[in-house]
Design a protein around this motif. Structure first.
Motif, PDB file in Angstrom:
ATOM      1  N   SER A 155       0.848  -1.186   0.000  1.00  0.00           N
ATOM      2  CA  SER A 155       0.000   0.000   0.000  1.00  0.00           C
ATOM      3  C   SER A 155       0.886   1.239   0.000  1.00  0.00           C
ATOM      4  CB  SER A 155      -0.910   0.019   1.235  1.00  0.00           C
ATOM      5  OG  SER A 155      -1.657   1.215   1.273  1.00  0.00           O
ATOM      6  N   GLU A 156       0.576   2.165  -0.919  1.00  0.00           N
ATOM      7  CA  GLU A 156       1.294   3.430  -1.019  1.00  0.00           C
ATOM      8  C   GLU A 156       0.280   4.564  -1.018  1.00  0.00           C
ATOM      9  OE1 GLU A 156       4.015   3.549  -4.327  1.00  0.00           O
ATOM     10  OE2 GLU A 156       4.474   1.402  -4.187  1.00  0.00           O
ATOM     11  N   PHE A 157       0.777   5.791  -0.807  1.00  0.00           N
ATOM     12  CA  PHE A 157      -0.092   6.970  -0.926  1.00  0.00           C
ATOM     13  C   PHE A 157       0.792   8.180  -1.205  1.00  0.00           C
ATOM     14  CE2 PHE A 157      -3.064  10.277   0.801  1.00  0.00           C
ATOM     15  CZ  PHE A 157      -4.052  10.089  -0.150  1.00  0.00           C
ATOM     16  N   HIS A 158       0.718   8.655  -2.459  1.00  0.00           N
ATOM     17  CA  HIS A 158       1.549   9.797  -2.856  1.00  0.00           C
ATOM     18  C   HIS A 158       0.940  10.423  -4.106  1.00  0.00           C
ATOM     19  CE1 HIS A 158       3.134   7.041  -5.919  1.00  0.00           C
ATOM     20  NE2 HIS A 158       3.313   6.162  -4.938  1.00  0.00           N
ATOM     21  N   GLY A 159       1.481  11.579  -4.480  1.00  0.00           N
ATOM     22  CA  GLY A 159       1.002  12.273  -5.665  1.00  0.00           C
ATOM     23  C   GLY A 159      -0.318  12.986  -5.481  1.00  0.00           C
ATOM     24  N   PHE A 160      -0.729  13.230  -4.235  1.00  0.00           N
ATOM     25  CA  PHE A 160      -2.021  13.861  -3.956  1.00  0.00           C
ATOM     26  C   PHE A 160      -1.915  15.384  -4.027  1.00  0.00           C
ATOM     27  CE2 PHE A 160       0.073  12.183  -0.124  1.00  0.00           C
ATOM     28  CZ  PHE A 160       0.427  13.357   0.538  1.00  0.00           C
ATOM     29  N   LEU A 161      -3.073  16.033  -4.109  1.00  0.00           N
ATOM     30  CA  LEU A 161      -3.123  17.495  -4.109  1.00  0.00           C
ATOM     31  C   LEU A 161      -2.499  18.062  -2.840  1.00  0.00           C
ATOM     32  CD1 LEU A 161      -6.750  18.266  -5.398  1.00  0.00           C
ATOM     33  CD2 LEU A 161      -4.619  18.833  -6.567  1.00  0.00           C
ATOM     34  N   ARG A 162      -1.891  19.249  -2.991  1.00  0.00           N
ATOM     35  CA  ARG A 162      -1.348  19.939  -1.828  1.00  0.00           C
ATOM     36  C   ARG A 162      -1.835  21.377  -1.813  1.00  0.00           C
ATOM     37  NH1 ARG A 162       2.464  17.693   1.241  1.00  0.00           N
ATOM     38  NH2 ARG A 162       3.379  15.712   0.550  1.00  0.00           N
ATOM     39  N   ASP A 163      -2.137  21.852  -0.606  1.00  0.00           N
ATOM     40  CA  ASP A 163      -2.432  23.268  -0.431  1.00  0.00           C
ATOM     41  C   ASP A 163      -1.692  23.748   0.817  1.00  0.00           C
ATOM     42  OD1 ASP A 163      -3.862  22.386   1.757  1.00  0.00           O
ATOM     43  OD2 ASP A 163      -5.826  22.940   0.966  1.00  0.00           O
ATOM     44  N   ARG A 164      -1.977  24.948   1.253  1.00  0.00           N
ATOM     45  CA  ARG A 164      -1.215  25.532   2.373  1.00  0.00           C
ATOM     46  C   ARG A 164      -1.439  24.775   3.687  1.00  0.00           C
ATOM     47  NH1 ARG A 164      -4.117  31.219   3.934  1.00  0.00           N
ATOM     48  NH2 ARG A 164      -2.524  31.059   5.564  1.00  0.00           N
ATOM     49  N   TYR A 165      -2.489  23.959   3.742  1.00  0.00           N
ATOM     50  CA  TYR A 165      -2.792  23.224   4.980  1.00  0.00           C
ATOM     51  C   TYR A 165      -2.345  21.766   4.932  1.00  0.00           C
ATOM     52  CZ  TYR A 165      -5.769  27.317   5.523  1.00  0.00           C
ATOM     53  OH  TYR A 165      -6.234  28.596   5.601  1.00  0.00           O
ATOM     54  N   THR A 166      -1.736  21.353   3.851  1.00  0.00           N
ATOM     55  CA  THR A 166      -1.318  19.954   3.712  1.00  0.00           C
ATOM     56  C   THR A 166      -0.024  19.707   4.476  1.00  0.00           C
ATOM     57  OG1 THR A 166      -2.333  19.821   1.518  1.00  0.00           O
ATOM     58  CG2 THR A 166      -0.722  18.125   2.078  1.00  0.00           C
ATOM     59  N   THR A 167      -0.061  18.752   5.375  1.00  0.00           N
ATOM     60  CA  THR A 167       1.133  18.376   6.142  1.00  0.00           C
ATOM     61  C   THR A 167       1.482  16.904   5.982  1.00  0.00           C
ATOM     62  OG1 THR A 167      -0.206  17.924   8.115  1.00  0.00           O
ATOM     63  CG2 THR A 167       0.690  20.156   7.887  1.00  0.00           C
ATOM     64  N   LEU A 168       0.560  16.107   5.445  1.00  0.00           N
ATOM     65  CA  LEU A 168       0.777  14.668   5.348  1.00  0.00           C
ATOM     66  C   LEU A 168       1.945  14.357   4.417  1.00  0.00           C
ATOM     67  CD1 LEU A 168      -0.466  11.907   6.240  1.00  0.00           C
ATOM     68  CD2 LEU A 168      -1.651  11.893   4.033  1.00  0.00           C
ATOM     69  N   ALA A 169       2.849  13.504   4.884  1.00  0.00           N
ATOM     70  CA  ALA A 169       3.988  13.085   4.072  1.00  0.00           C
ATOM     71  C   ALA A 169       3.576  11.958   3.128  1.00  0.00           C
ATOM     72  CB  ALA A 169       5.126  12.621   4.968  1.00  0.00           C
ATOM     73  N   GLU A 170       4.202  11.936   1.962  1.00  0.00           N
ATOM     74  CA  GLU A 170       3.962  10.840   1.031  1.00  0.00           C
ATOM     75  C   GLU A 170       4.613   9.567   1.567  1.00  0.00           C
ATOM     76  OE1 GLU A 170       5.299  11.986  -2.832  1.00  0.00           O
ATOM     77  OE2 GLU A 170       3.544  13.264  -3.190  1.00  0.00           O
ATOM     78  N   THR A 171       4.033   8.422   1.196  1.00  0.00           N
ATOM     79  CA  THR A 171       4.606   7.151   1.635  1.00  0.00           C
ATOM     80  C   THR A 171       4.566   6.136   0.499  1.00  0.00           C
ATOM     81  OG1 THR A 171       4.410   5.322   3.217  1.00  0.00           O
ATOM     82  CG2 THR A 171       2.366   6.405   2.569  1.00  0.00           C
ATOM     83  N   ARG A 172       5.608   5.323   0.430  1.00  0.00           N
ATOM     84  CA  ARG A 172       5.699   4.250  -0.564  1.00  0.00           C
ATOM     85  C   ARG A 172       5.475   2.882   0.067  1.00  0.00           C
ATOM     86  NH1 ARG A 172       6.282   6.827  -5.744  1.00  0.00           N
ATOM     87  NH2 ARG A 172       6.921   8.924  -5.167  1.00  0.00           N
TER      88      ARG A 172
END
Length: 300
Positions: A155-172
């Motif tokens: 399971s991975e999660f990356h390449g998502f939208l980012r705005d000024r409130y985004t803090t979540l790090a991408e993960t592989r």
């Protein structure tokens, strides 16, 4: 004068347990049944006349009587029997909706003592909803809830939208866990249809879990679609399935204050977050089918 809108009444959460004794081997069926009835109910609301009202106490008694006289067999079968009875026996009742939860029990081995000891199965709750409308016909929904599943990788999660409130790090490489709640709608061939509801439910459940385990996931949405699509592809009696999947987040614990690294290679330690959680919901349809399960049906 205000006008009465859609209305229903009935008895909620009647708990019925049926024990069948086959010599020393006993069989246990455990259901929670909620009945909702609709029809010619204007006068009971406008004037208080109860002439068209079958009492909710009678609906409760019917559940127990039918469990004794007809047996249960499956939540779907039992719901069909009840819905047909209410709409056919009372001219003022034109619609019956039966919601059921089935609680599974597994046997506790007792060699030489007879098969009569049980342990509550912790693999989730089987659900069903049967609706009969004298004009619109039948609808049978089967489902499950509280089935907790987890993949430790793939399971991975990356390449998502980012705005000024985004803090979540991408993960592989992450833990993916969820509590599966699902409802699926059966293709209906008439009230005399003889379907093996238990086999159909077991197969749909198996396909949901198999798809969860086999999908290399880049998002929980992708996993959800894979689960629903597998059911539709392999079960021709099912036209629609609705899934509600909370993302049960597992975050790597920060061990740097103790001079320790905490990576995913070996012996990783996670904090299993309770809330808030992401909630992913969607419907998967057979090609040409029309969506009929309400968007919030899995949260009822």
């Amino acid at each position: 004068m205000p006008t009465l809108g859609q209305n229903q009444y009935g008895k909620a959460e009647t708990r019925v347990v049926r024990v069948t004794r086959d010599g020393a081997t006993h069989h246990l069926e455990d259901l929670k049944v909620s009945v909702a009835l609709s029809g010619d109910m204007d006068e009971v609301h406008y004037s208080g006349s109860n002439a068209a009202v079958l009492t909710t106490d009678a609906t409760k008694n019917t559940v127990f009587a039918f469990a004794k006289e007809h047996g249960i067999g499956s939540p779907e079968r039992f719901g069909i029997l009840l819905a047909r009875h209410f709409t056919e026996s009372q001219p003022t009742l034109t619609r019956a909706r039966i919601r059921l939860e089935s609680y599974a029990w597994e046997r506790v081995p007792t060699p030489g003592e007879g098969d009569h000891s049980f342990l509550r199965d912790g693999r989730g709750i089987r659900t069903a909803q049967v609706t009969h409308d004298t004009e619109d016909g039948w609808e049978v929904l089967s489902g499950l809830t509280g089935v907790t599943v987890l993949n430790t990788t793939h399971s991975e999660f990356h390449g998502f939208l980012r705005d000024r409130y985004t803090t979540l790090a991408e993960t592989r490489d992450r833990v993916l866990a969820t509590d599966v709640t699902a409802l699926w709608r059966h293709r209906w061939a008439g009230p005399a249809e003889d379907r093996d509801w238990n086999a159909s439910h077991a197969a749909a459940r198996r396909h949901l879990l198999d798809a969860f385990a086999r999908t290399y996931s880049y998002s929980l949405q992708q996993t959800l679609y894979g689960m629903g699509a597998r059911v539709i592809d392999h079960r021709p009696e099912i036209d629609e399935i609705r899934l509600s999947l909370p993302n049960k987040h597992h975050f790597l614990a920060d061990l740097t204050p103790f001079g320790m690294e905490n990576d995913t290679e070996d012996g990783a330690v996670y904090f299993a977050a309770d809330r808030p959680y992401g909630l992913i919901e969607a419907t998967v349809l057979r090609d040409g089918a029309t969506a009929r399960i309400p968007i919030d049906a899995t949260n009822l």
